[in-house]
Design an enzyme around this catalytic site. Structure first.
Site, PDB file in Angstrom:
ATOM      1  N   TYR A   1       0.845  -1.196   0.000  1.00 51.80           N
ATOM      2  CA  TYR A   1       0.000   0.000   0.000  1.00 51.80           C
ATOM      3  C   TYR A   1       0.882   1.249   0.000  1.00 51.80           C
ATOM      4  O   TYR A   1       0.674   2.176  -0.772  1.00 51.80           O
ATOM      5  CB  TYR A   1      -0.903  -0.022   1.228  1.00 51.80           C
ATOM      6  CG  TYR A   1      -1.888   1.115   1.313  1.00 51.80           C
ATOM      7  CD1 TYR A   1      -3.083   1.069   0.601  1.00 51.80           C
ATOM      8  CD2 TYR A   1      -1.633   2.226   2.106  1.00 51.80           C
ATOM      9  CE1 TYR A   1      -3.997   2.103   0.681  1.00 51.80           C
ATOM     10  CE2 TYR A   1      -2.539   3.268   2.196  1.00 51.80           C
ATOM     11  CZ  TYR A   1      -3.717   3.200   1.481  1.00 51.80           C
ATOM     12  OH  TYR A   1      -4.617   4.235   1.558  1.00 51.80           O
ATOM     13  N   GLY A   2       1.881   1.265   0.871  1.00 49.42           N
ATOM     14  CA  GLY A   2       2.758   2.420   0.953  1.00 49.42           C
ATOM     15  C   GLY A   2       3.547   2.653  -0.327  1.00 49.42           C
ATOM     16  O   GLY A   2       3.667   3.783  -0.805  1.00 49.42           O
TER      17      GLY A   2
END
Length: 204
Positions: free
Chosen positions: A125-126
């Site tokens: 996600y990051g």
């Protein structure tokens, strides 16, 4: 590709040159198992989403257009948590191919269980949000003068994604995106910025 062409034709016929704003969310699921998330991301998320944005950009009004990417503080955190070499590659990425290469390197190292040794954080996600932010900066550089492209962080919002545990309402989380999408005619900045609560939170 056929879907992009069909939607592009429909948007062009309906709005012609009056399309004023685009909102785009490019990411993958929650930062769970890195290998599973990275493999799914490679096949369905970040890399396949870029052509959609590229296909719709020409349909925006050239004298008044707004593009808002829903990014996340996880993207800036991923940048901060990456090695100096990865940060340099992201910062200096000037093309979509360069972004694709970083994405491929992350996926390949995650599959090999060596993403941390390669300098990546343990968050698909990051990483996806980090690349989203950089992509928005590239678009901002390419866009006509009247088109403002920015990314934003909605904060920790009480939605299904957070199982209702966020400290902001959906309306509060959307406020910066709405403001960016409706900046008045003649506005020249922000442009290519990453914002939260209309305050820039980009990386160094």
């Amino acid at each position: 590709r056929r879907s992009r062409q069909t939607i592009g034709r429909r948007v062009r016929l309906r709005y012609r040159d009056t399309l004023a704003a685009l909102a785009q969310r490019l990411d993958c699921g929650r930062p769970m198992r890195v290998l599973f998330e990275a493999t799914r991301w490679r096949s369905t998320r970040f890399k396949l989403s870029l052509p959609w944005q590229d296909a719709l950009m020409p349909l925006l009004n050239k004298t008044y257009g707004r593009v808002v990417f829903v990014a996340s503080g996880s993207g800036t955190a991923a940048f901060d948590g990456s090695s100096a070499a990865i940060r340099k590659k992201v910062r200096e990425a000037k093309t979509r191919d360069a972004l694709h290469a970083i994405a491929d390197a992350f996926v390949q190292s995650a599959e090999a269980g060596s993403h941390e040794q390669a300098g990546f954080p343990s968050s698909c996600y990051g990483v996806s949000k980090m690349l989203t932010i950089r992509y928005s900066q590239l678009l901002a550089e390419e866009a006509p003068e009247g088109v403002l492209v920015n990314s934003m962080c909605p904060g920790w919002v009480a939605t299904d994604m957070t199982r209702g545990q966020g400290d902001r309402t959906p309306a509060e989380g959307a406020a910066t995106a709405v403001e960016l999408a409706t900046l008045p005619d003649g506005t020249v900045e922000p442009r290519g910025a990453m914002l939260r609560d209309m305050q820039e939170v980009g990386w160094e």
